[in-house]
Motif scaffolding. Sequence first.
Motif, PDB file in Angstrom:
ATOM      1  N   SER A  78      22.334 -49.492  38.667  1.00 57.25           N
ATOM      2  CA  SER A  78      23.023 -49.100  38.323  1.00 57.25           C
ATOM      3  C   SER A  78      25.083 -49.157  38.049  1.00 57.25           C
ATOM      4  O   SER A  78      25.229 -49.966  38.523  1.00 57.25           O
ATOM      5  N   LEU A  79      25.596 -49.554  36.922  1.00 54.46           N
ATOM      6  CA  LEU A  79      26.999 -49.954  36.891  1.00 54.46           C
ATOM      7  C   LEU A  79      27.601 -48.749  37.248  1.00 54.46           C
ATOM      8  O   LEU A  79      28.337 -48.054  36.632  1.00 54.46           O
ATOM      9  N   CYS A  80      28.549 -48.719  38.161  1.00 54.83           N
ATOM     10  CA  CYS A  80      29.674 -47.739  38.504  1.00 54.83           C
ATOM     11  C   CYS A  80      31.057 -48.569  38.552  1.00 54.83           C
ATOM     12  O   CYS A  80      32.370 -49.308  38.644  1.00 54.83           O
ATOM     13  N   ILE A  81      31.699 -47.716  37.277  1.00 54.49           N
ATOM     14  CA  ILE A  81      32.430 -48.248  36.466  1.00 54.49           C
ATOM     15  C   ILE A  81      33.674 -47.185  37.022  1.00 54.49           C
ATOM     16  O   ILE A  81      34.276 -46.242  37.292  1.00 54.49           O
ATOM     17  N   ILE A  82      34.800 -48.459  37.546  1.00 52.65           N
ATOM     18  CA  ILE A  82      36.224 -46.778  37.477  1.00 52.65           C
ATOM     19  C   ILE A  82      37.316 -47.801  36.580  1.00 52.65           C
ATOM     20  O   ILE A  82      37.825 -49.001  36.418  1.00 52.65           O
TER      21      ILE A  82
END
Length: 183
Positions: A78-82
């Motif tokens: 998954s991608l952790c978007i900050i």
Amino acid sequence: MNRYRRFFLPLALLLPLVGLGLIWLLAERESDQGTEWEVPIAGYDPRDLLRGHYVQFRFDWPAVQEDDVPAWSVSQTSLCIIGTAPNIESVEVQNLAAPDSSSASVCDATANANPWSEEGDDGLIRDRIYVPQGAARDYETKLANAKLQGIVRIRINNSGFITPLSLRFQPRPQEMVAQDEAE
């Protein structure tokens, strides 16, 4: 018996329509929920641009190299978007098989590949967006212009699935244009 039949037959015929309407309403409500983000795009193929009125593109996630997001990894990545929506500051790749609890707390959104999308397991790397026929030539011209950067507005719903909403263009920074010309 005939009286009951006259009463229950219309109800029996309407029940599936009411059920379909309820399912549609719930799906529409779910798709409208979530957070909208703007992601630069790259890698569009001008030879395959408007097949079926869609532009196929590759996400150019900030601070993530292309090879960092493995293809065919729906159950593992998954991608952790900050950042503060709609602006993404950085993106971190997370392995769901070995979760890192320290990075999960700083994610402003988490994007997962949607196995039911057209892109399947590649949904974190590439996607497509519908282009109205009247705007097709304008999009084609802008996508071919190396001085313009395509920005796709996406919605990440509560399940983490990505839905492309719109595509716009802005001037690319001069250093990116110069770097592309040098290559």
